[in-house]
Design a protein around this motif. Sequence first.
Motif, PDB file in Angstrom:
ATOM      1  N   LYS A 168       0.831  -1.200   0.000  1.00 19.36           N
ATOM      2  CA  LYS A 168       0.000   0.000   0.000  1.00 19.36           C
ATOM      3  C   LYS A 168       0.872   1.260   0.000  1.00 19.36           C
ATOM      4  O   LYS A 168       0.576   2.218  -0.718  1.00 19.36           O
ATOM      5  CB  LYS A 168      -0.930  -0.022   1.212  1.00 19.36           C
ATOM      6  N   ALA A 169       1.951   1.242   0.758  1.00 13.64           N
ATOM      7  CA  ALA A 169       2.850   2.400   0.794  1.00 13.64           C
ATOM      8  C   ALA A 169       3.499   2.643  -0.561  1.00 13.64           C
ATOM      9  O   ALA A 169       3.570   3.787  -1.028  1.00 13.64           O
ATOM     10  CB  ALA A 169       3.915   2.198   1.868  1.00 13.64           C
ATOM     11  N   PHE A 170       3.967   1.570  -1.225  1.00 15.52           N
ATOM     12  CA  PHE A 170       4.569   1.741  -2.545  1.00 15.52           C
ATOM     13  C   PHE A 170       3.545   2.228  -3.561  1.00 15.52           C
ATOM     14  O   PHE A 170       3.863   3.041  -4.436  1.00 15.52           O
ATOM     15  CB  PHE A 170       5.210   0.442  -3.029  1.00 15.52           C
ATOM     16  N   PHE A 171       2.314   1.754  -3.448  1.00 17.13           N
ATOM     17  CA  PHE A 171       1.265   2.216  -4.364  1.00 17.13           C
ATOM     18  C   PHE A 171       0.983   3.702  -4.159  1.00 17.13           C
ATOM     19  O   PHE A 171       0.844   4.460  -5.118  1.00 17.13           O
ATOM     20  CB  PHE A 171      -0.006   1.386  -4.164  1.00 17.13           C
ATOM     21  N   ILE A 172       0.920   4.132  -2.903  1.00 20.20           N
ATOM     22  CA  ILE A 172       0.684   5.545  -2.602  1.00 20.20           C
ATOM     23  C   ILE A 172       1.831   6.400  -3.129  1.00 20.20           C
ATOM     24  O   ILE A 172       1.608   7.453  -3.740  1.00 20.20           O
ATOM     25  CB  ILE A 172       0.493   5.746  -1.087  1.00 20.20           C
ATOM     26  N   VAL A 173       3.057   5.952  -2.902  1.00 16.14           N
ATOM     27  CA  VAL A 173       4.218   6.703  -3.392  1.00 16.14           C
ATOM     28  C   VAL A 173       4.200   6.770  -4.916  1.00 16.14           C
ATOM     29  O   VAL A 173       4.467   7.812  -5.509  1.00 16.14           O
ATOM     30  CB  VAL A 173       5.527   6.071  -2.873  1.00 16.14           C
ATOM     31  N   GLY A 174       3.865   5.668  -5.561  1.00 22.04           N
ATOM     32  CA  GLY A 174       3.833   5.638  -7.022  1.00 22.04           C
ATOM     33  C   GLY A 174       2.766   6.547  -7.603  1.00 22.04           C
ATOM     34  O   GLY A 174       2.987   7.227  -8.605  1.00 22.04           O
ATOM     35  N   GLU A 175       1.592   6.569  -6.982  1.00 19.32           N
ATOM     36  CA  GLU A 175       0.478   7.356  -7.524  1.00 19.32           C
ATOM     37  C   GLU A 175       0.563   8.828  -7.141  1.00 19.32           C
ATOM     38  O   GLU A 175       0.508   9.702  -7.997  1.00 19.32           O
ATOM     39  CB  GLU A 175      -0.860   6.779  -7.038  1.00 19.32           C
ATOM     40  N   PHE A 176       0.654   9.120  -5.849  1.00 19.49           N
ATOM     41  CA  PHE A 176       0.533  10.498  -5.398  1.00 19.49           C
ATOM     42  C   PHE A 176       1.840  11.266  -5.445  1.00 19.49           C
ATOM     43  O   PHE A 176       1.836  12.492  -5.501  1.00 19.49           O
ATOM     44  CB  PHE A 176      -0.076  10.549  -3.992  1.00 19.49           C
ATOM     45  N   MET A 177       2.972  10.576  -5.386  1.00 19.67           N
ATOM     46  CA  MET A 177       4.253  11.261  -5.507  1.00 19.67           C
ATOM     47  C   MET A 177       4.815  11.088  -6.916  1.00 19.67           C
ATOM     48  O   MET A 177       5.941  11.473  -7.186  1.00 19.67           O
ATOM     49  CB  MET A 177       5.226  10.741  -4.452  1.00 19.67           C
ATOM     50  N   HIS A 178       4.034  10.469  -7.798  1.00 18.16           N
ATOM     51  CA  HIS A 178       4.347  10.315  -9.220  1.00 18.16           C
ATOM     52  C   HIS A 178       5.660   9.590  -9.469  1.00 18.16           C
ATOM     53  O   HIS A 178       6.337   9.846 -10.460  1.00 18.16           O
ATOM     54  CB  HIS A 178       4.352  11.682  -9.921  1.00 18.16           C
ATOM     55  N   LEU A 179       6.022   8.678  -8.579  1.00 17.10           N
ATOM     56  CA  LEU A 179       7.275   7.956  -8.746  1.00 17.10           C
ATOM     57  C   LEU A 179       7.204   6.967  -9.908  1.00 17.10           C
ATOM     58  O   LEU A 179       8.213   6.697 -10.551  1.00 17.10           O
ATOM     59  CB  LEU A 179       7.640   7.218  -7.458  1.00 17.10           C
ATOM     60  N   LYS A 180       6.013   6.457 -10.223  1.00 18.80           N
ATOM     61  CA  LYS A 180       5.925   5.487 -11.308  1.00 18.80           C
ATOM     62  C   LYS A 180       6.195   6.110 -12.671  1.00 18.80           C
ATOM     63  O   LYS A 180       6.430   5.410 -13.630  1.00 18.80           O
ATOM     64  CB  LYS A 180       4.564   4.788 -11.299  1.00 18.80           C
ATOM     65  N   HIS A 181       6.191   7.426 -12.744  1.00 11.79           N
ATOM     66  CA  HIS A 181       6.459   8.112 -14.001  1.00 11.79           C
ATOM     67  C   HIS A 181       7.930   8.524 -14.136  1.00 11.79           C
ATOM     68  O   HIS A 181       8.306   9.123 -15.133  1.00 11.79           O
ATOM     69  CB  HIS A 181       5.581   9.356 -14.131  1.00 11.79           C
ATOM     70  N   GLU A 182       8.731   8.211 -13.129  1.00 15.69           N
ATOM     71  CA  GLU A 182      10.136   8.605 -13.147  1.00 15.69           C
ATOM     72  C   GLU A 182      10.982   7.550 -13.851  1.00 15.69           C
ATOM     73  O   GLU A 182      10.512   6.480 -14.195  1.00 15.69           O
ATOM     74  CB  GLU A 182      10.638   8.796 -11.704  1.00 15.69           C
ATOM     75  N   THR A 183      12.250   7.866 -14.014  1.00 15.89           N
ATOM     76  CA  THR A 183      13.164   6.921 -14.657  1.00 15.89           C
ATOM     77  C   THR A 183      13.467   5.768 -13.699  1.00 15.89           C
ATOM     78  O   THR A 183      13.320   5.892 -12.485  1.00 15.89           O
ATOM     79  CB  THR A 183      14.479   7.609 -15.031  1.00 15.89           C
ATOM     80  N   LYS A 184      13.878   4.652 -14.263  1.00  9.18           N
ATOM     81  CA  LYS A 184      14.164   3.473 -13.454  1.00  9.18           C
ATOM     82  C   LYS A 184      15.315   3.723 -12.476  1.00  9.18           C
ATOM     83  O   LYS A 184      15.324   3.192 -11.376  1.00  9.18           O
ATOM     84  CB  LYS A 184      14.507   2.277 -14.344  1.00  9.18           C
ATOM     85  N   GLY A 185      16.274   4.534 -12.863  1.00  4.90           N
ATOM     86  CA  GLY A 185      17.400   4.836 -11.974  1.00  4.90           C
ATOM     87  C   GLY A 185      16.950   5.514 -10.692  1.00  4.90           C
ATOM     88  O   GLY A 185      17.420   5.173  -9.604  1.00  4.90           O
TER      89      GLY A 185
END
Length: 114
Positions: free
Chosen positions: A62-79
């Motif tokens: 749940k924490a990783f999902f929140i970080v990915g969605e609301f902090m837009h981490l899933k749109h960042e580069t893999k590095g």
Amino acid sequence: MASHATTEHALAPGEIAKPNTAWIWRVFGILVGITAVEFVFVFLMHPSTLRNSIFIVLTIMKAFFIVGEFMHLKHETKGLIWTILVPVALLVWLLVALITEGSFIGEVLQNMFK
């Protein structure tokens, strides 16, 4: 200025764009689902290491999902993603190691002074 291609129609001056809330409701549904599964495991299973492990894994998901969605981490580069995930994984490993060693030392000291 270069024109940008968009799928939305051009807004007239003073016109307010229609809010795109569908993704918020989707995220809300996913988080409610994960939380409901957490509650089922916490309240229906007897206290054990398995129950705690399941709860911790679901909470981290749940924490990783929140970080990915609301902090837009899933749109960042893999590095950048790996730069954030590797220290977190090492910190979790350190926590588990310290708790394990601490309980072992506590048992040794307790048995020594009996």
